[in-house]
Enzyme design. Structure first.
Site, PDB file in Angstrom:
ATOM      1  N   PHE A  78       0.987  -1.239   0.080  1.00  0.00           N
ATOM      2  CA  PHE A  78       0.085  -0.101   0.027  1.00  0.00           C
ATOM      3  C   PHE A  78       0.935   1.335   0.025  1.00  0.00           C
ATOM      4  O   PHE A  78       1.598   1.367   0.849  1.00  0.00           O
ATOM      5  CB  PHE A  78      -1.155  -0.031   1.104  1.00  0.00           C
ATOM      6  CG  PHE A  78      -1.945   1.210   1.111  1.00  0.00           C
ATOM      7  CD1 PHE A  78      -3.126   1.174   0.682  1.00  0.00           C
ATOM      8  CD2 PHE A  78      -1.532   2.424   1.658  1.00  0.00           C
ATOM      9  CE1 PHE A  78      -3.930   2.132   0.707  1.00  0.00           C
ATOM     10  CE2 PHE A  78      -2.516   3.474   1.616  1.00  0.00           C
ATOM     11  CZ  PHE A  78      -3.529   3.526   1.077  1.00  0.00           C
ATOM     12  N   ASP A  84       9.224   2.818   1.507  1.00  0.00           N
ATOM     13  CA  ASP A  84       8.222   3.628   1.965  1.00  0.00           C
ATOM     14  C   ASP A  84       8.126   3.353   3.583  1.00  0.00           C
ATOM     15  O   ASP A  84       7.751   2.385   4.052  1.00  0.00           O
ATOM     16  CB  ASP A  84       6.903   3.091   1.317  1.00  0.00           C
ATOM     17  CG  ASP A  84       5.690   3.978   1.681  1.00  0.00           C
ATOM     18  OD1 ASP A  84       5.644   4.857   2.586  1.00  0.00           O
ATOM     19  OD2 ASP A  84       4.846   3.924   0.843  1.00  0.00           O
ATOM     20  N   LYS A 103       2.699   9.789   7.927  1.00  0.00           N
ATOM     21  CA  LYS A 103       1.939   9.581   8.999  1.00  0.00           C
ATOM     22  C   LYS A 103       2.410  10.180  10.442  1.00  0.00           C
ATOM     23  O   LYS A 103       1.663  11.130  10.767  1.00  0.00           O
ATOM     24  CB  LYS A 103       1.756   8.245   9.002  1.00  0.00           C
ATOM     25  CG  LYS A 103       0.594   7.447   8.131  1.00  0.00           C
ATOM     26  CD  LYS A 103       0.104   6.227   8.479  1.00  0.00           C
ATOM     27  CE  LYS A 103      -0.938   5.894   7.484  1.00  0.00           C
ATOM     28  NZ  LYS A 103      -0.641   5.184   6.290  1.00  0.00           N
TER      29      LYS A 103
END
Ligand SMILES: *Cc1c(COP(=O)(O)O)cnc(C)c1O
Length: 379
Positions: free
Chosen positions: A120, A205, A234
């Site tokens: 993702f 990532d 995040k």
């Protein structure tokens, strides 16, 4: 007007403090997911609130064509933990990934990007093309051409997938949305070697794993492999939207004014939040806490696994943990919600637990006790 949302009925939250949040009826919940791992300092953190308030009164925005001292300070703080020479600031994870993908093509002059199955990376067209799941991709095709997905931990498939046109391999060291899957160190070493041999960029990532979540400042430190490019978001702003792509100097040298930019990205306000987060992680010695409490939580989850046959495994690192169930996790998730525990069910049968890094032992006890009750009611 109605918000476009995946959910029909949702809990309406009105405030939060530490690991707790309250709904509109005054019910108190233990939040063990922290906005999908975002609120690492807990809700309404004092240091972060002060930093944002002070900055709001000083300078909010500068625009990409002006520099400001908060950016200098944010870069300096990041440099203490990262030997990357270049950073680009955006506002989210997907923007960080977009920048990484654009860089990879610009730098190598090649087109193909290899991503992992179950990956993702976000929901804008570039990052969505690197994202694996049909559920996210369906209905939006054609996506960006040149993307391929290969399974985690199979080096033979990786060798076959790489061609003369491969620009980059993008990997989450621990897959988040894909179900908390930790990549094999040995596999990552081999992929890194392949990339070096063939002039391919390795992108990590770390949008979900960065800033202490796994017990190291960044997950790549567990593997001893430094990527050429890394994406962060995040956790970086502790709740304030900020994302960053960091790159080795030689990768970044091709960027000139206008090549890539963001109106809001790296604003004084966003940088002030990142500075406060990084400083607080250090001052409160949160890495040590994550290691200790992560181990504590993991042991407790292992005990649950012994008790309930339908728990297949406990996985993850630090305070990025999960239990994988034999069955769909929806029912369990709903029961936890009734008992005022907020978790997340990802990849169908994986219960993800990612509390604030400031979580206390007794709060972990409380969460696991509720999980135990809810599991026992499923038998
Ligand atoms: C959440 C996430 C993203 C996307 O971040 P957004 O801020 O939602 O755009 C990208 N990569 C990983 C690994 C993520 O967990």
């Amino acid at each position: 007007m109605r918000e476009m949302s995946l959910y029909k009925k949702r809990l309406k939250l009105v405030r939060g403090k530490g690991v707790y949040v309250w709904d509109e009826n005054g019910n108190k919940y233990l939040d063990a997911i922290a906005g999908i791992g975002v609120a690492i300092l807990g809700h309404s953190n004092e240091e972060l609130a002060i930093a944002i308030n002070e900055q709001m009164k000083k300078l909010v925005v500068a625009g990409p064509m002006f520099h400001h001292e908060e950016k200098d300070e944010a870069l300096e703080e990041l440099s203490k933990f990262l030997s990357f020479e270049y950073a680009y600031f955006g506002n989210s994870g997907t923007e960080a990934v977009e920048a990484a993908l654009k860089f990879a093509r610009l730098y190598t002059g090649k087109k193909e990007i290899i991503a992992m199955t179950k990956a993702f990376h976000g929901r804008t067209f570039g990052s969505l093309s690197a994202t694996w799941k049909k559920k996210y991709r369906g209905g939006f095709e054609p996506l960006v051409p040149g993307f391929k997905h290969i399974p985690f931990n199979n080096i033979e498939v990786a060798k076959e997938a790489i061609t003369k046109e491969t620009a980059a391999v993008i990997v989450e060291p621990i897959q988040g949305e894909g179900g908390i899957n930790v990549i094999d160190k040995d596999y990552l070493e081999k992929v890194n070697k392949l990339c070096k041999e063939k002039d391919i960029l390795l992108i990590f990532d770390e949008v979900q794993t960065g800033f202490g979540r796994t017990g190291e400042f960044f997950a790549y430190q567990h593997f001893g492999i430094e990527p050429d490019i890394m994406t962060l978001a995040k956790t970086l702003g502790g709740g304030f939207p900020i994302g960053a792509m960091v790159a080795k100097k030689e990768v970044a040298d091709l960027m000139v004014p206008g090549t890539h930019a963001s109106t809001f990205g790296g604003s004084p306000l966003a940088c002030a939040s990142a500075i406060a987060v990084i400083k607080t992680i250090k001052e409160k010695k949160l890495l040590e806490k994550v290691r200790k409490n992560g181990k504590y939580l993991r042991e407790k989850l292992e005990k649950l696994k012994k008790k309930y046959d339908f728990i297949k495994r406990v996985k993850g690192m630090g305070l990025m943990l999960a239990v994988e169930l034999e069955m769909d996790g929806k029912e369990f998730y709903k029961k936890c919600l009734e008992k005022k525990l907020l978790l997340n069910c990802t990849h169908g049968n994986v219960i993800r637990i990612m509390p604030a890094l400031t979580v206390k032992k007794k709060e972990i006890d409380e969460a696991v006790e509720i999980m135990d009750e809810c599991f026992s009611s499923l038998i």
